[in-house]
Design an enzyme around this catalytic site. Sequence first.
Site, short mmCIF file in Angstrom:
data_model
loop_
_atom_site.label_atom_id
_atom_site.label_comp_id
_atom_site.label_asym_id
_atom_site.label_seq_id
_atom_site.Cartn_x
_atom_site.Cartn_y
_atom_site.Cartn_z
N ASN A 1 0.84 -1.13 0.11
CA ASN A 1 -0.10 -0.06 -0.06
C ASN A 1 0.98 1.29 -0.14
OD1 ASN A 1 -1.67 2.14 0.52
ND2 ASN A 1 -2.21 1.48 2.44
N LYS B 1 0.24 4.22 -0.27
CA LYS B 1 -0.72 5.39 0.34
C LYS B 1 -0.25 6.67 -0.76
CE LYS B 1 -0.06 3.14 4.54
NZ LYS B 1 -0.06 3.23 6.28
N HIS C 1 -9.36 0.86 4.98
CA HIS C 1 -8.03 1.09 5.67
C HIS C 1 -8.28 2.25 6.77
CE1 HIS C 1 -4.08 2.48 6.52
NE2 HIS C 1 -3.63 1.52 5.65
N GLU D 1 -6.74 4.60 8.06
CA GLU D 1 -6.54 5.96 7.47
C GLU D 1 -7.81 6.48 6.83
OE1 GLU D 1 -2.80 5.51 5.55
OE2 GLU D 1 -2.09 5.01 7.48
N SER E 1 3.55 -2.12 10.29
CA SER E 1 4.94 -2.31 10.61
C SER E 1 5.75 -3.49 10.29
CB SER E 1 5.28 -2.00 11.97
OG SER E 1 4.70 -0.45 12.51
#
Length: 249
Positions: A9, A11, A94, A96, A212
């Site tokens: 991803n 982003k 997601h 976010e 992470s």
Amino acid sequence: MRKQIVAGNWKMNKDFVDSEILVAKLLSQHKHAQTQVIIAPPFTNLLAATNALKGSSIDVAAQNMHFAKQGAYTGEISADMLSSVGVKTVILGHSERRAYFNETDELLAQKVNAALENKMRVIFCFGEELSDRKSGQQNDVVAAQIQKALFHLSPDAWSNIILAYEPVWAIGTGETASPEQAQDMHAFIRQTIANQYNAQLANSISILYGGSVKSSNAKDIFSKPDVDGGLIGGASLDAEHFYAIVNSF
Ligand code: PGA
């Protein structure tokens, strides 16, 4: 056997030129990969990515889409538009998007429906906040997210669903769930699906872990029986690092 999948991803990273460079590097690393690889560049780079990756087994995903077919939704992108540039997979839900753009499970259910109606595959993301985990609510939160956004689907529809468990406290923080925490949650997710549908369906769903993941921890996380791969943010922006993760099974 469930598919092992590693998805990147990107982003809101990589302009057009940097995206072309990264795609070319990924292609050169990809030759020996056994795992299903998916990359999710920003909208502006999707067409270039699908063109560059034609004939390869790397799939391209969008990071979001709107639920409507078309119309007065300034700034939005429809499933049709994504299909028209060769994109067959979309990331939905997601954290976010949930946190900064107020996406709810109810809205996500509509997006999931729109994607499936357009024969797209969905990578559906969900996960608890740190406060949920601290108060021991993580299983309830995760079960509710899945139930509200996905449990209206017919069993057949699940062949186009990939799940991505991403504890919010582990995203972009350098803090990873331990392999045991990931395994416990993935097993719980699978059991929740088995209870609603059946064990065979639950065992066929790929459940990715995200938060992470790096080359240094991927092997331990991917070795767990209910972890079928990863959704990778920061570490997907470097081809060598990303493929070290892809090759961590
Ligand atoms: P991260 O992001 O790997 O940078 O933590 C994961 C994600 O948000 O999908």
